[in-house]
Design an enzyme around this catalytic site. Sequence first.
Site, PDB file in Angstrom:
ATOM      1  N   GLU A   1     -11.215  -9.279   2.549  1.00  0.00           N
ATOM      2  CA  GLU A   1      -9.966  -8.945   3.233  1.00  0.00           C
ATOM      3  C   GLU A   1     -10.293  -8.768   4.710  1.00  0.00           C
ATOM      4  O   GLU A   1     -11.130  -7.928   5.078  1.00  0.00           O
ATOM      5  CB  GLU A   1      -9.358  -7.662   2.654  1.00  0.00           C
ATOM      6  CG  GLU A   1      -8.078  -7.267   3.394  1.00  0.00           C
ATOM      7  CD  GLU A   1      -7.284  -6.154   2.711  1.00  0.00           C
ATOM      8  OE1 GLU A   1      -7.502  -5.889   1.507  1.00  0.00           O
ATOM      9  OE2 GLU A   1      -6.431  -5.559   3.405  1.00  0.00           O
TER      10      GLU A   1
ATOM     11  N   ARG B   1      -6.972  12.877   1.197  1.00  0.00           N
ATOM     12  CA  ARG B   1      -5.888  13.314   2.078  1.00  0.00           C
ATOM     13  C   ARG B   1      -4.518  12.818   1.631  1.00  0.00           C
ATOM     14  O   ARG B   1      -3.507  13.350   2.041  1.00  0.00           O
ATOM     15  CB  ARG B   1      -6.150  12.926   3.533  1.00  0.00           C
ATOM     16  CG  ARG B   1      -5.977  11.470   3.836  1.00  0.00           C
ATOM     17  CD  ARG B   1      -5.949  11.225   5.333  1.00  0.00           C
ATOM     18  NE  ARG B   1      -7.245  11.479   5.952  1.00  0.00           N
ATOM     19  CZ  ARG B   1      -7.704  10.788   6.994  1.00  0.00           C
ATOM     20  NH1 ARG B   1      -6.970   9.846   7.533  1.00  0.00           N
ATOM     21  NH2 ARG B   1      -8.875  11.050   7.507  1.00  0.00           N
TER      22      ARG B   1
ATOM     23  N   ASN C   1       0.855  -1.189   0.000  1.00  0.00           N
ATOM     24  CA  ASN C   1       0.000   0.000   0.000  1.00  0.00           C
ATOM     25  C   ASN C   1       0.895   1.244   0.000  1.00  0.00           C
ATOM     26  O   ASN C   1       1.635   1.478   0.963  1.00  0.00           O
ATOM     27  CB  ASN C   1      -0.893  -0.055   1.245  1.00  0.00           C
ATOM     28  CG  ASN C   1      -1.903   1.061   1.246  1.00  0.00           C
ATOM     29  OD1 ASN C   1      -1.548   2.186   0.903  1.00  0.00           O
ATOM     30  ND2 ASN C   1      -3.125   0.778   1.619  1.00  0.00           N
TER      31      ASN C   1
ATOM     32  N   HIS D   1      -5.561   3.801  -1.818  1.00  0.00           N
ATOM     33  CA  HIS D   1      -6.880   4.138  -1.290  1.00  0.00           C
ATOM     34  C   HIS D   1      -7.227   5.550  -1.772  1.00  0.00           C
ATOM     35  O   HIS D   1      -6.546   6.514  -1.416  1.00  0.00           O
ATOM     36  CB  HIS D   1      -6.817   4.080   0.252  1.00  0.00           C
ATOM     37  CG  HIS D   1      -8.128   4.291   0.932  1.00  0.00           C
ATOM     38  ND1 HIS D   1      -8.288   4.070   2.281  1.00  0.00           N
ATOM     39  CD2 HIS D   1      -9.334   4.700   0.481  1.00  0.00           C
ATOM     40  CE1 HIS D   1      -9.541   4.333   2.618  1.00  0.00           C
ATOM     41  NE2 HIS D   1     -10.200   4.730   1.549  1.00  0.00           N
TER      42      HIS D   1
ATOM     43  N   ARG E   1      -9.379   8.209  -1.098  1.00  0.00           N
ATOM     44  CA  ARG E   1     -10.320   8.625  -0.043  1.00  0.00           C
ATOM     45  C   ARG E   1     -11.199   9.777  -0.519  1.00  0.00           C
ATOM     46  O   ARG E   1     -10.781  10.592  -1.350  1.00  0.00           O
ATOM     47  CB  ARG E   1      -9.542   9.082   1.195  1.00  0.00           C
ATOM     48  CG  ARG E   1      -8.830   7.973   1.953  1.00  0.00           C
ATOM     49  CD  ARG E   1      -8.218   8.550   3.229  1.00  0.00           C
ATOM     50  NE  ARG E   1      -9.240   9.055   4.125  1.00  0.00           N
ATOM     51  CZ  ARG E   1      -9.727   8.390   5.174  1.00  0.00           C
ATOM     52  NH1 ARG E   1      -9.260   7.199   5.491  1.00  0.00           N
ATOM     53  NH2 ARG E   1     -10.672   8.916   5.933  1.00  0.00           N
TER      54      ARG E   1
ATOM     55  N   GLU F   1      -8.647   0.744  -3.017  1.00  0.00           N
ATOM     56  CA  GLU F   1      -9.583   0.750  -1.891  1.00  0.00           C
ATOM     57  C   GLU F   1     -10.443   2.003  -1.986  1.00  0.00           C
ATOM     58  O   GLU F   1      -9.924   3.085  -2.272  1.00  0.00           O
ATOM     59  CB  GLU F   1      -8.820   0.795  -0.573  1.00  0.00           C
ATOM     60  CG  GLU F   1      -7.881  -0.358  -0.354  1.00  0.00           C
ATOM     61  CD  GLU F   1      -6.961  -0.105   0.838  1.00  0.00           C
ATOM     62  OE1 GLU F   1      -7.042   0.966   1.465  1.00  0.00           O
ATOM     63  OE2 GLU F   1      -6.164  -0.986   1.122  1.00  0.00           O
TER      64      GLU F   1
ATOM     65  N   HIS G   1       1.119   6.083   1.784  1.00  0.00           N
ATOM     66  CA  HIS G   1       1.909   6.920   2.695  1.00  0.00           C
ATOM     67  C   HIS G   1       2.992   7.729   1.987  1.00  0.00           C
ATOM     68  O   HIS G   1       3.497   8.702   2.542  1.00  0.00           O
ATOM     69  CB  HIS G   1       2.480   6.085   3.836  1.00  0.00           C
ATOM     70  CG  HIS G   1       1.402   5.676   4.799  1.00  0.00           C
ATOM     71  ND1 HIS G   1       0.892   6.544   5.740  1.00  0.00           N
ATOM     72  CD2 HIS G   1       0.707   4.535   4.912  1.00  0.00           C
ATOM     73  CE1 HIS G   1      -0.067   5.928   6.403  1.00  0.00           C
ATOM     74  NE2 HIS G   1      -0.205   4.704   5.923  1.00  0.00           N
TER      75      HIS G   1
ATOM     76  N   HIS H   1      -3.959  -4.511   7.662  1.00  0.00           N
ATOM     77  CA  HIS H   1      -4.113  -3.383   8.582  1.00  0.00           C
ATOM     78  C   HIS H   1      -3.262  -3.600   9.835  1.00  0.00           C
ATOM     79  O   HIS H   1      -3.485  -4.556  10.582  1.00  0.00           O
ATOM     80  CB  HIS H   1      -5.554  -3.107   9.013  1.00  0.00           C
ATOM     81  CG  HIS H   1      -5.667  -1.740   9.628  1.00  0.00           C
ATOM     82  ND1 HIS H   1      -5.926  -0.620   8.887  1.00  0.00           N
ATOM     83  CD2 HIS H   1      -5.458  -1.306  10.877  1.00  0.00           C
ATOM     84  CE1 HIS H   1      -5.902   0.433   9.678  1.00  0.00           C
ATOM     85  NE2 HIS H   1      -5.606   0.046  10.884  1.00  0.00           N
TER      86      HIS H   1
ATOM     87  N   THR I   1      -8.274   3.436   8.529  1.00  0.00           N
ATOM     88  CA  THR I   1      -9.508   2.641   8.504  1.00  0.00           C
ATOM     89  C   THR I   1      -9.609   1.812   9.790  1.00  0.00           C
ATOM     90  O   THR I   1      -8.853   0.870   9.988  1.00  0.00           O
ATOM     91  CB  THR I   1      -9.506   1.713   7.272  1.00  0.00           C
ATOM     92  OG1 THR I   1      -9.043   2.460   6.156  1.00  0.00           O
ATOM     93  CG2 THR I   1     -10.893   1.188   6.989  1.00  0.00           C
TER      94      THR I   1
HETATM   95  N1  PXP Z   1      -5.877  -3.093   3.725  1.00  0.00           N
HETATM   96  C1  PXP Z   1      -6.833  -2.147   3.779  1.00  0.00           C
HETATM   97  C2  PXP Z   1      -8.195  -2.470   3.230  1.00  0.00           C
HETATM   98  C3  PXP Z   1      -6.571  -0.872   4.317  1.00  0.00           C
HETATM   99  O1  PXP Z   1      -7.544   0.061   4.361  1.00  0.00           O
HETATM  100  C4  PXP Z   1      -5.266  -0.592   4.781  1.00  0.00           C
HETATM  101  C5  PXP Z   1      -4.953   0.764   5.344  1.00  0.00           C
HETATM  102  O2  PXP Z   1      -5.005   1.708   4.329  1.00  0.00           O
HETATM  103  C6  PXP Z   1      -4.286  -1.598   4.671  1.00  0.00           C
HETATM  104  C7  PXP Z   1      -4.632  -2.847   4.168  1.00  0.00           C
HETATM  105  C8  PXP Z   1      -2.872  -1.371   5.073  1.00  0.00           C
HETATM  106  O3  PXP Z   1      -2.782  -1.052   6.433  1.00  0.00           O
HETATM  107  P1  PXP Z   1      -1.406  -0.572   7.039  1.00  0.00           P
HETATM  108  O4  PXP Z   1      -1.073   0.743   6.404  1.00  0.00           O
HETATM  109  O5  PXP Z   1      -1.700  -0.457   8.505  1.00  0.00           O
HETATM  110  O6  PXP Z   1      -0.383  -1.623   6.722  1.00  0.00           O
END
Ligand code: PXP
Length: 260
Positions: A150, A48, A6, A42, A44, A69, A9, A213, A100
Amino acid sequence: MKLGVNIDHIAVLREARKVADPNPLDALSIVKRAGADQITIHLREDRRHIQDIDALNIIYHSPLPVNLECALAPEILDIVCELQPHRVTLVPEKREEVTTEGGLDIFSNAEELTKTIRRLKQHEIEISLFIDPTLDNVEMSEKLGVEWIEFHTGKYANVYAMLYANLGNTHHTIKELELPRSELKEILEEEVSNLRTLSCHAMELGLQVAAGHGLNYQNVQEIADIETIEELNIGQSIIARSVFTGLEKAILDMKELLGQ
Ligand code: PXP
């Protein structure tokens, strides 16, 4: 075990200064070179981090399948249908949340979900539901006719952090975290066992299972050991490590923990 990285960030850092760098697009070839299987982003409603133009460029240029996402929001779903990512993961979204915080309530959103799933299928987009790990959620997901679920591993990650890393509960929503260590250990074991049982059940129902997550280099092993979970989506911990090691090394370190 497949790994989706992901990359939101990277955009968080850019948006902190509203400048052009770092550009999440520059991550695509590195993620691929490091041997990850999927790019996850994602889009959003509050934009953001990932912006519409990022989503467009990433989906267009990614050498790996893109898992987008998004919330059950008509404006976002219009964009998604136009962009046609490989997969859409439907997630809950609240403006005030830092991240989330839980899975999608697929029961109270059932009507909306049915319409959305039909629409996404018409656009030949694979669909995943980000859900809390409960039996009802798994069986309902199967009834809704999606390909993937998921599991939200936030509770597992929070309990793990309280027990082993003394990092505190970052979400302040889980009352179990005020319990003594022995009980926390039991909750952690139950959580892993629950994920194992439910992912096996989901697989028997014909669903493909991902999880994510709060997974990091300390806590990922026990989840990676669950054979019926096919894929992990990990963001924060990989991007955080990449600040010091570079993105390729951060992904390779994670892949090593996943046994690859
Ligand atoms: N999976 C989903 C559906 C998420 O919303 C997120 C957070 O954006 C993640 C995985 C990844 O989470 P993390 O950034 O805590 O590894």
